[in-house]
Design a protein around this motif. Structure first.
Motif, PDB file in Angstrom:
ATOM      1  N   CYS A  84       0.831  -1.207   0.000  1.00 28.19           N
ATOM      2  CA  CYS A  84       0.000   0.000   0.000  1.00 28.19           C
ATOM      3  C   CYS A  84       0.866   1.259   0.000  1.00 28.19           C
ATOM      4  O   CYS A  84       0.540   2.246  -0.652  1.00 28.19           O
ATOM      5  N   TYR A  90      -3.029   4.705  -2.572  1.00 32.61           N
ATOM      6  CA  TYR A  90      -2.839   4.838  -1.127  1.00 32.61           C
ATOM      7  C   TYR A  90      -2.956   6.292  -0.696  1.00 32.61           C
ATOM      8  O   TYR A  90      -2.432   7.192  -1.366  1.00 32.61           O
ATOM      9  N   LEU A 104     -10.101   2.985  -2.636  1.00 30.46           N
ATOM     10  CA  LEU A 104     -11.123   2.025  -3.069  1.00 30.46           C
ATOM     11  C   LEU A 104     -12.128   1.616  -1.998  1.00 30.46           C
ATOM     12  O   LEU A 104     -13.215   1.143  -2.328  1.00 30.46           O
TER      13      LEU A 104
HETATM   14  S1  SF4 Z   1      -5.384  -0.385  -3.913  1.00 33.39           S
HETATM   15 FE1  SF4 Z   1      -5.532   0.253  -1.776  1.00 33.39          FE
HETATM   16  S2  SF4 Z   1      -5.449  -1.650  -0.577  1.00 33.39           S
HETATM   17 FE2  SF4 Z   1      -4.784  -2.131  -2.648  1.00 33.39          FE
HETATM   18  S3  SF4 Z   1      -2.567  -1.982  -2.543  1.00 33.39           S
HETATM   19 FE3  SF4 Z   1      -3.324   0.015  -3.210  1.00 33.39          FE
HETATM   20  S4  SF4 Z   1      -3.563   1.220  -1.335  1.00 33.39           S
HETATM   21 FE4  SF4 Z   1      -3.369  -0.936  -0.731  1.00 33.39          FE
END
Ligand code: SF4
Length: 123
Positions: A84, A90, A104
């Protein structure tokens, strides 16, 4: 007449006693608090709240928890070069926060976390 009244009284007593048990049981079931249910989700919420703020999902809805689960979010990435912390989605913690977030879904995420939507940061 005395036998008939006694029989009717017995019948009414039986109805009230079994009805009372039923109503009492329903009250007990309905009066249980949300955090008292034995589900894993509640356990996680309670444990997260007490031990680790980045695992605290007490204010996160069940729908958001399902969303993070459906994306395969884990608090420790199995892929050393992607987590993340270096994901384009992030949101870093603010100065008064200990945990980051993700675009998300709602709720805290670990900087070491990962999910299937990981996206490289492009500059
Ligand atoms: S989309 Fe969100 S949960 Fe997935 S790796 Fe990226 S920051 Fe982490």
């Amino acid at each position: 007449m005395g036998i008939k009244n006694n029989s009717r009284r017995n019948f009414i007593n039986k109805c009230f006693s079994s009805g009372g048990l039923f109503i009492g049981g329903m009250l007990l079931i309905n009066c249980r608090g949300k955090n008292e249910s034995p589900g894993d989700e509640s356990e996680t919420k309670i444990q997260g709240n007490l031990k680790d703020p980045c695992n605290d999902l007490t204010d996160v809805s069940d729908g958001e928890i399902k969303k993070r689960e459906s994306l395969g979010y884990v608090k420790q990435s199995a892929v050393p070069i992607s987590s993340c912390g270096n994901c384009a989605l992030y949101i870093p913690p603010k100065s008064n926060e200990k945990c980051g977030r993700c675009i998300l879904f709602k709720g805290p995420v670990y900087v070491e976390g990962h999910c299937i939507q990981w996206a490289a940061i492009t500059t």
